[in-house]
Write a protein that holds these residues in place. Structure first.
Motif: not given
Length: 80
Positions: A23-24, A27, A31, A57, A63-65, A76, A78
């Protein structure tokens, strides 16, 4: 990475760390992610991704999920 994020990251399982790293990396240019597609890229099932995403989360990471949708699989949102 802050000390809190670092400490929280050490408490993650291997699968959760792999998902967080993914995700990092991804992302930065995207998105929205589907569990199925994350799983395909990481060699996990969509169910495994979903089951492990709650730790990300709820954790204090860079990272905001957010669970975003369920249509044809979980999506999701992200923010890196």
């Amino acid at each position: 990475m802050s000390a809190t994020a670092s400490a929280a990251a050490t408490e993650l399982t291997d699968k959760q760390r792999r998902i967080l790293a993914y995700l990092r990396r991804e992302g930065r240019t995207k998105t929205y992610f589907k569990s199925r597609l994350i799983g395909e890229d990481l060699g996990l099932s969509a169910k495994e991704v979903g089951a492990n995403m709650s730790a990300i989360c709820e954790g204090a990471f860079d990272v905001d999920v957010e669970k975003w949708g369920y249509s044809s699989g979980t999506t999701w949102k992200v923010s890196v």
